[in-house]
Design a protein around this motif. Structure first.
Motif, PDB file in Angstrom:
ATOM      1  N   ALA A 127      -7.931 -36.402   9.856  1.00 44.90           N
ATOM      2  CA  ALA A 127      -6.868 -36.797   8.926  1.00 44.90           C
ATOM      3  C   ALA A 127      -6.106 -35.545   8.502  1.00 44.90           C
ATOM      4  CB  ALA A 127      -7.438 -37.509   7.700  1.00 44.90           C
ATOM      5  N   PHE A 128      -4.863 -35.729   8.062  1.00 47.79           N
ATOM      6  CA  PHE A 128      -4.021 -34.560   7.769  1.00 47.79           C
ATOM      7  C   PHE A 128      -4.583 -33.708   6.645  1.00 47.79           C
ATOM      8  CE2 PHE A 128      -1.641 -34.701   3.768  1.00 47.79           C
ATOM      9  CZ  PHE A 128      -1.996 -35.944   3.282  1.00 47.79           C
ATOM     10  N   LYS A 129      -5.474 -34.271   5.840  1.00 46.23           N
ATOM     11  CA  LYS A 129      -6.006 -33.497   4.714  1.00 46.23           C
ATOM     12  C   LYS A 129      -6.740 -32.240   5.180  1.00 46.23           C
ATOM     13  CE  LYS A 129      -6.008 -37.100   1.256  1.00 46.23           C
ATOM     14  NZ  LYS A 129      -5.449 -38.242   2.025  1.00 46.23           N
ATOM     15  N   ASP A 130      -7.236 -32.249   6.427  1.00 47.70           N
ATOM     16  CA  ASP A 130      -7.858 -31.032   6.967  1.00 47.70           C
ATOM     17  C   ASP A 130      -6.885 -29.856   6.984  1.00 47.70           C
ATOM     18  OD1 ASP A 130     -10.343 -32.216   7.585  1.00 47.70           O
ATOM     19  OD2 ASP A 130      -9.634 -32.887   9.547  1.00 47.70           O
ATOM     20  N   GLY A 159     -12.986 -42.080   1.133  1.00 52.49           N
ATOM     21  CA  GLY A 159     -13.033 -41.794   2.570  1.00 52.49           C
ATOM     22  C   GLY A 159     -12.480 -40.440   2.944  1.00 52.49           C
ATOM     23  N   ASP A 160     -11.169 -40.330   3.129  1.00 53.14           N
ATOM     24  CA  ASP A 160     -10.581 -39.141   3.754  1.00 53.14           C
ATOM     25  C   ASP A 160     -10.756 -37.846   2.961  1.00 53.14           C
ATOM     26  OD1 ASP A 160      -9.770 -40.722   5.815  1.00 53.14           O
ATOM     27  OD2 ASP A 160      -7.716 -40.945   5.103  1.00 53.14           O
ATOM     28  N   THR A 161     -10.547 -37.888   1.645  1.00 50.08           N
ATOM     29  CA  THR A 161     -10.593 -36.651   0.872  1.00 50.08           C
ATOM     30  C   THR A 161     -11.991 -36.049   0.879  1.00 50.08           C
ATOM     31  OG1 THR A 161      -8.919 -37.560  -0.576  1.00 50.08           O
ATOM     32  CG2 THR A 161     -10.063 -35.620  -1.362  1.00 50.08           C
ATOM     33  N   SER A 272       2.921 -42.176   2.212  1.00 50.40           N
ATOM     34  CA  SER A 272       2.644 -41.510   0.934  1.00 50.40           C
ATOM     35  C   SER A 272       1.754 -42.321   0.014  1.00 50.40           C
ATOM     36  CB  SER A 272       3.958 -41.223   0.200  1.00 50.40           C
ATOM     37  OG  SER A 272       4.735 -40.313   0.956  1.00 50.40           O
ATOM     38  N   GLY A 273       0.909 -41.593  -0.720  1.00 42.67           N
ATOM     39  CA  GLY A 273       0.063 -42.192  -1.741  1.00 42.67           C
ATOM     40  C   GLY A 273       0.246 -41.415  -3.027  1.00 42.67           C
ATOM     41  N   ASN A 274      -0.416 -40.275  -3.107  1.00 39.34           N
ATOM     42  CA  ASN A 274      -0.327 -39.439  -4.299  1.00 39.34           C
ATOM     43  C   ASN A 274       0.852 -38.474  -4.302  1.00 39.34           C
ATOM     44  OD1 ASN A 274      -2.259 -40.099  -6.290  1.00 39.34           O
ATOM     45  ND2 ASN A 274      -3.867 -39.494  -4.859  1.00 39.34           N
ATOM     46  N   PHE A 275       1.750 -38.594  -3.331  1.00 38.87           N
ATOM     47  CA  PHE A 275       2.957 -37.770  -3.266  1.00 38.87           C
ATOM     48  C   PHE A 275       2.639 -36.303  -2.976  1.00 38.87           C
ATOM     49  CE2 PHE A 275       7.106 -36.050  -4.616  1.00 38.87           C
ATOM     50  CZ  PHE A 275       7.968 -37.028  -4.189  1.00 38.87           C
ATOM     51  N   GLY A 276       1.442 -36.010  -2.443  1.00 38.85           N
ATOM     52  CA  GLY A 276       1.102 -34.619  -2.156  1.00 38.85           C
ATOM     53  C   GLY A 276       1.780 -34.134  -0.888  1.00 38.85           C
ATOM     54  N   ASN A 277       1.659 -34.917   0.165  1.00 44.43           N
ATOM     55  CA  ASN A 277       2.203 -34.545   1.454  1.00 44.43           C
ATOM     56  C   ASN A 277       3.730 -34.410   1.387  1.00 44.43           C
ATOM     57  OD1 ASN A 277       2.467 -34.142   4.184  1.00 44.43           O
ATOM     58  ND2 ASN A 277       1.475 -36.043   4.811  1.00 44.43           N
ATOM     59  N   ILE A 278       4.384 -35.425   0.881  1.00 46.35           N
ATOM     60  CA  ILE A 278       5.858 -35.386   0.866  1.00 46.35           C
ATOM     61  C   ILE A 278       6.380 -34.386  -0.159  1.00 46.35           C
ATOM     62  CG2 ILE A 278       6.354 -37.236  -0.799  1.00 46.35           C
ATOM     63  CD1 ILE A 278       8.465 -38.216   1.389  1.00 46.35           C
ATOM     64  N   PRO A 327      -5.975 -47.685   3.302  1.00 45.28           N
ATOM     65  CA  PRO A 327      -6.627 -47.485   2.002  1.00 45.28           C
ATOM     66  C   PRO A 327      -6.340 -46.137   1.360  1.00 45.28           C
ATOM     67  CG  PRO A 327      -8.236 -47.316   3.774  1.00 45.28           C
ATOM     68  CD  PRO A 327      -6.964 -47.833   4.389  1.00 45.28           C
ATOM     69  N   SER A 328      -6.001 -45.122   2.153  1.00 46.68           N
ATOM     70  CA  SER A 328      -5.758 -43.808   1.547  1.00 46.68           C
ATOM     71  C   SER A 328      -4.415 -43.755   0.819  1.00 46.68           C
ATOM     72  CB  SER A 328      -5.829 -42.711   2.610  1.00 46.68           C
ATOM     73  OG  SER A 328      -7.121 -42.718   3.184  1.00 46.68           O
ATOM     74  N   MET A 329      -3.661 -44.827   0.883  1.00 47.53           N
ATOM     75  CA  MET A 329      -2.399 -44.914   0.131  1.00 47.53           C
ATOM     76  C   MET A 329      -2.495 -45.951  -0.986  1.00 47.53           C
ATOM     77  SD  MET A 329      -0.178 -44.594   3.590  1.00 47.53           S
ATOM     78  CE  MET A 329       1.309 -45.390   3.038  1.00 47.53           C
ATOM     79  N   GLU A 434       1.836 -37.991  11.359  1.00 51.26           N
ATOM     80  CA  GLU A 434       0.626 -38.752  11.705  1.00 51.26           C
ATOM     81  C   GLU A 434      -0.496 -38.299  10.768  1.00 51.26           C
ATOM     82  OE1 GLU A 434      -1.428 -40.199  15.710  1.00 51.26           O
ATOM     83  OE2 GLU A 434      -1.498 -38.024  15.527  1.00 51.26           O
ATOM     84  N   THR A 435      -0.874 -39.183   9.830  1.00 47.37           N
ATOM     85  CA  THR A 435      -1.785 -38.738   8.773  1.00 47.37           C
ATOM     86  C   THR A 435      -3.257 -38.986   9.082  1.00 47.37           C
ATOM     87  OG1 THR A 435      -1.378 -40.784   7.546  1.00 47.37           O
ATOM     88  CG2 THR A 435      -0.070 -38.865   6.931  1.00 47.37           C
ATOM     89  N   ALA A 436      -3.573 -39.770  10.112  1.00 50.20           N
ATOM     90  CA  ALA A 436      -4.980 -39.945  10.519  1.00 50.20           C
ATOM     91  C   ALA A 436      -5.006 -40.444  11.954  1.00 50.20           C
ATOM     92  CB  ALA A 436      -5.710 -40.941   9.608  1.00 50.20           C
TER      93      ALA A 436
HETATM   94  C1  LIG Z   1      -4.341 -38.964   1.750  1.00 51.54           C
HETATM   95  C2  LIG Z   1      -3.703 -39.771   2.814  1.00 51.54           C
HETATM   96  C3  LIG Z   1      -2.375 -40.260   2.707  1.00 51.54           C
HETATM   97  C4  LIG Z   1      -1.536 -40.065   1.464  1.00 51.54           C
HETATM   98  O1  LIG Z   1      -1.185 -38.714   1.264  1.00 51.54           O
HETATM   99  P1  LIG Z   1      -0.593 -38.243  -0.157  1.00 51.54           P
HETATM  100  O2  LIG Z   1      -0.553 -36.771  -0.057  1.00 51.54           O
HETATM  101  O3  LIG Z   1      -1.580 -38.722  -1.173  1.00 51.54           O
HETATM  102  O4  LIG Z   1       0.729 -38.865  -0.322  1.00 51.54           O
HETATM  103  C5  LIG Z   1      -1.832 -40.950   3.768  1.00 51.54           C
HETATM  104  N1  LIG Z   1      -2.552 -41.192   4.880  1.00 51.54           N
HETATM  105  C6  LIG Z   1      -3.830 -40.750   5.021  1.00 51.54           C
HETATM  106  C7  LIG Z   1      -4.567 -41.076   6.270  1.00 51.54           C
HETATM  107  C8  LIG Z   1      -4.454 -40.029   4.005  1.00 51.54           C
HETATM  108  O5  LIG Z   1      -5.713 -39.602   4.154  1.00 51.54           O
END
Ligand SMILES: *Cc1c(COP(=O)(O)O)cnc(C)c1O
Length: 487
Positions: A127-130, A159-161, A272-278, A327-329, A434-436
């Protein structure tokens, strides 16, 4: 580079620098940290950066935000973090060294890419969080060693975090991780990813409850200031500035991959979920990266889409949050959004403090009709939302048309990017982040395609590895005792 709080009072030391805020979360006034100004990238710098490797580009960009680590040390940290060995899950073998390759779906008659995926999910947890968390792991270890300190990270994950944090912190000196997850609620693959880690500094705690129960325990422990200080409890949540800073890098890398000269523009679409990436994309644009549009995609939890369409920010109650197949959003409020609003209102901390006094009291705010909201177009944002049916249809269409499997979150991005493409100037390429990878969300892939998702070879059979996890009742005292006995 000095840092400020979005609400005006950044606390002690008076003008904190990067290392001062690295290990903390919120500023003492409840606001979020931001650099006092965004460094501006000159045309000459952009030209010079175009050919850099990911690690060297990261060093060039992060040097502008991190001025309290000697450059040679920061360079070594970037080189250690961004290697082809760590980001090894790209689908086309020889793209590995790119760290974040672009996977074009559509090319024009001239052979140039028009519509593609910016692959951000090739790291250890897919996932992009890496991308940011791996850097955080190395920065934490470095700064803690310098200061002779240790930290015990407490977090809750659906999950992802959690898995990204654990893979970033495993084996790191001076760091322990206590990660709470909802017992039996994650996919078998996600459980295997986290619970199969055997490192001494990683503790998985499965609480017999929901994600919210886990999160409530983390909040309760963090609010016990004596316990927190005594046991040096820290966090790595998405408001951490270093995570946002690290994410700025791949907007530049994606831009260079999609263009041939720095006169061209690119549009990015971000699930987007928590607006961190964007938020990182917004900052890259403010630094001078030629970004035509930032397309924000939400799922059924459309708090952010609503804001960009109407000017009303209405955080939802926890009970109103939809449980979805991305679910991560699934968020009720977007924790990093305050950083964007700070810029939108002309970096006026009093204004932000007043707006968030409403939010923190469980209310909404309305910027429609204000001069600030009238200027929103200048910020380049466009938004849209996606549903479960949209995700299924998009996963099918991308697979049938291009032979590429996308995960559910990326599918939300592709759906919204297609829908809003008319607002992107003609000829400007669009990159969906591509976030995951799809294997993390196998159930929905099977529902959409009637077949299992592809799985990287090194992750075959991880569900059969021995697992290390403690199952506990969601009681604050039990968890506190568990931590106190191990630190
Ligand atoms: C965390 C996550 C998001 C949302 O990212 P934000 O930075 O919270 O907007 C989207 N997709 C995946 C797969 C994530 O793990």
């Amino acid at each position: 580079m000095k840092y400020i709080s979005t609400r005006g009072h950044a606390g002690q030391p008076q003008n904190p620098e990067f290392c001062d805020i690295l290990l903390g979360g919120l500023a003492p006034d409840g606001g979020l940290y931001l650099p006092e100004s965004y460094p501006q990238v000159t045309r000459a710098e952009l030209d010079g950066w175009r050919g850099l490797s990911y690690a060297d580009l990261a060093f060039a960009i992060l040097s502008k935000f991190i001025t309290d680590i000697p450059p040679s040390d920061l360079e070594a940290i970037c080189r250690k973090t961004y290697t082809a060995e760590v980001y090894c899950h790209a689908r086309a073998g020889d793209e590995r060294a790119e760290i974040t390759p672009v996977h074009w779906l559509e090319k024009g008659a001239d052979g140039r890419g028009r519509f593609g995926l910016l692959e951000l999910s090739n790291g250890p947890t897919l996932a992009f969080k890496d991308m940011a968390m791996q850097l955080l792991g190395n920065l934490f270890e470095y700064v803690l060693a310098k200061r002779g300190e240790t930290i015990n990270i407490l977090g809750a994950t659906s999950g992802d975090t959690g898995s990204a944090a654990e893979y970033a912190m495993r084996g790191k000196h001076g760091v322990r991780v206590f990660m709470l997850s909802p017992h039996g609620k994650m996919s078998a693959f996600q459980r295997a990813q986290m619970y199969s880690l055997q490192d001494d500094n990683i503790f998985n705690i499965a609480v017999t409850g929901m994600f919210d129960d886990a999160q409530d325990i983390v909040k309760a422990v963090s609010n016990d200031h004596a316990f927190k200080a005594k046991h040096r409890i820290g966090a790595v949540n998405s408001i951490n500035w270093a995570r946002v800073a690290a994410q700025i890098v791949y907007y530049f890398k994606g831009y260079f991959a999609a263009t041939q000269s720095n006169d061209e523009q690119v549009a990015f679409c971000v699930p987007s979920g928590n607006f961190g990436n964007i938020c990182a994309g917004h900052i890259a644009r403010r630094m001078g990266l030629p970004v035509a549009k930032l397309i924000l995609a939400t799922n059924e939890n459309d708090v952010l889409d609503e804001f960009f369409r109407t000017g009303v920010y209405r955080p939802r109650k926890a009970a109103e949050t939809h449980v979805t197949s991305s679910p991560s959003m699934d968020i009720s409020k977007a924790s990093n959004f305050e950083r964007f609003v700070f810029d939108l209102v002309g970096r006026d901390p009093e204004r932000v403090a007043a707006l968030w006094a409403e939010v923190d009291a469980g209310r909404s705010f309305d910027l429609s009709g204000t001069p600030e909201f009238a200027r929103i177009a200048e910020f380049g944002f466009v938004s849209g939302a996606s549903s479960h049916a949209d995700r299924l249809a998009t996963i099918r269409k991308v697979y049938e048309q291009y032979g590429v499997m996308v995960d559910t979150h990326t599918a939300d991005g592709v759906k919204v990017a297609w829908e809003r493409i008319g607002e992107v100037p003609t000829g400007v390429p669009v990159l969906v982040l591509e976030t995951a990878l799809p294997v993390k969300f196998a159930e929905t892939i099977r529902e959409a395609l009637g077949r299992d998702p592809e799985r990287p070879a090194d992750l075959e059979g991880i569900e059969r590895l021995p697992q290390r996890v403690e199952v506990m009742a969601p009681e604050v005292d039990t968890i506190k005792r568990f931590i106190a006995e191990r630190v």
